[in-house]
Design an enzyme around this catalytic site. Structure first.
Site: not given
Ligand code: NAD
Length: 284
Positions: A50, A94, A117
């Site tokens: 990322k 994460q 997200d």
């Protein structure tokens, strides 16, 4: 018949070039903060990718790598600091977090304007209400983008989604419904799954079972999107038996090189959107 391959790598590259051009015209680079707790190898690789992808298009990406034993309170404090830092536009944590964390509380502590997200209840609620201001999770967005690039208008198509998780199946069902598909969600308790799958114009598999979807599960001429990432003898494969499926589908995504690269791109797209909204006063 041999299916046309939907090249996610190429699509992602083209979209990233467009994003890079937009970023180049901004006064400051959009900034994505990634929080990684512990030493899960796959998570470390995902987050490194990322960061690489963000920096390649001129964005800033900071990885906050915390010790496995970090207490919940300390993680909440870090998120609070990032929420109030106007130089940070997007925050992701994460998953999965180590077991001692209350993941729901962590996700909900992220400012919804920075929830790139799209996992927080606020953004999920907007998506389910067909509100275009929703920040939508990257993988469902990637699937929609690939379908629209390939098929154009998808209104009226029957989409069958295998999988009902909060990060793929459910938000994708809402997204496709919002785009006027007729949507069926299947899952591990679904009866007659092969027959249901074979009624789909668009078949999306996101269940994480290697090569589950066979030729007989696919309507001739259907579009098949394989979200699954599995390994057989160390080799990556999807949920779809690709060699069989490509003989009957009209369009199909490969694994690797399909949905995966597009997912990271959509995360960057969300970060750019968050930056623009925060700097235009559209959202706090
Ligand atoms: P999950 O484990 O949270 O959910 C799996 C879903 O599949 C569940 O709803 C379950 O009911 C259903 N399911 C399981 N076995 C089934 C079966 N035999 N028949 C029908 N349904 C079944 O998984 P997830 O997080 O949604 O991820 C799904 C897959 O997608 C995984 O392989 C994951 O690695 C992959 N994934 C890929 C990307 C990407 O960018 N390509 C992103 C996210 C997830």
């Amino acid at each position: 018949m041999t299916a046309n391959i939907i090249d996610g790598k190429l699509m992602a590259q083209e979209l990233r070039e467009q994003l890079a051009q937009k970023v180049a015209h901004l006064p400051t680079p959009p900034h994505l903060a990634v929080i990684l707790v512990g030493n899960d190898e796959a998570s470390i690789i995902y987050d490194r990718n990322k960061k690489k992808a963000a920096e390649a298009i001129g964005m800033q990406c900071t990885i906050h790598h915390l010790d496995e034993n970090t207490p919940q309170e300390e993680l909440l404090q870090l998120i609070h600091r990032l929420n109030t830092d106007s130089a940070v536009n997007g925050i992701i944590v994460q998953m999965p977090l180590p077991k001692h964390f209350n993941s729901e509380q962590i996700i909900e502590s992220i400012d919804h304007a920075k929830d790139v997200d799209g996992f927080g209840i606020y953004n999920i609620g907007l998506l389910h209400s067909n509100d275009s201001s929703a920040m939508v999770a990257a993988t469902p967005q990637a699937v929609l983008y690939m379908l629209q690039q390939t098929l154009g208008n998808i209104a009226g198509k029957h989409a069958v989604i295998i999988g009902r998780s909060n990060i793929v199946g459910r938000p994708l069902a809402s997204l496709l419904l919002n785009n006027h598909c007729t949507v069926t969600i299947a899952h591990s308790k679904t009866v007659n799954l092969p027959q249901i799958a074979a009624s789909a114009d668009i078949l999306v598999s996101a269940c994480g079972v290697a090569k589950l979807v066979k030729k007989e599960w696919i309507k001739p001429g259907a579009t098949v999107i394989d979200v699954g990432i599995n390994r057989i003898d160390g080799k990556l494969c999807g949920d779809v038996d690709f060699d069989e499926a490509k003989e009957i589908a009209e369009y199909i995504t490969p694994v690797p090189g399909g949905v995966g690269p597009m997912t990271v791109t959509m995360l960057l797209n969300n970060t750019l959107r968050a930056y623009i909204e925060q700097n235009s006063g559209l959202k706090k």
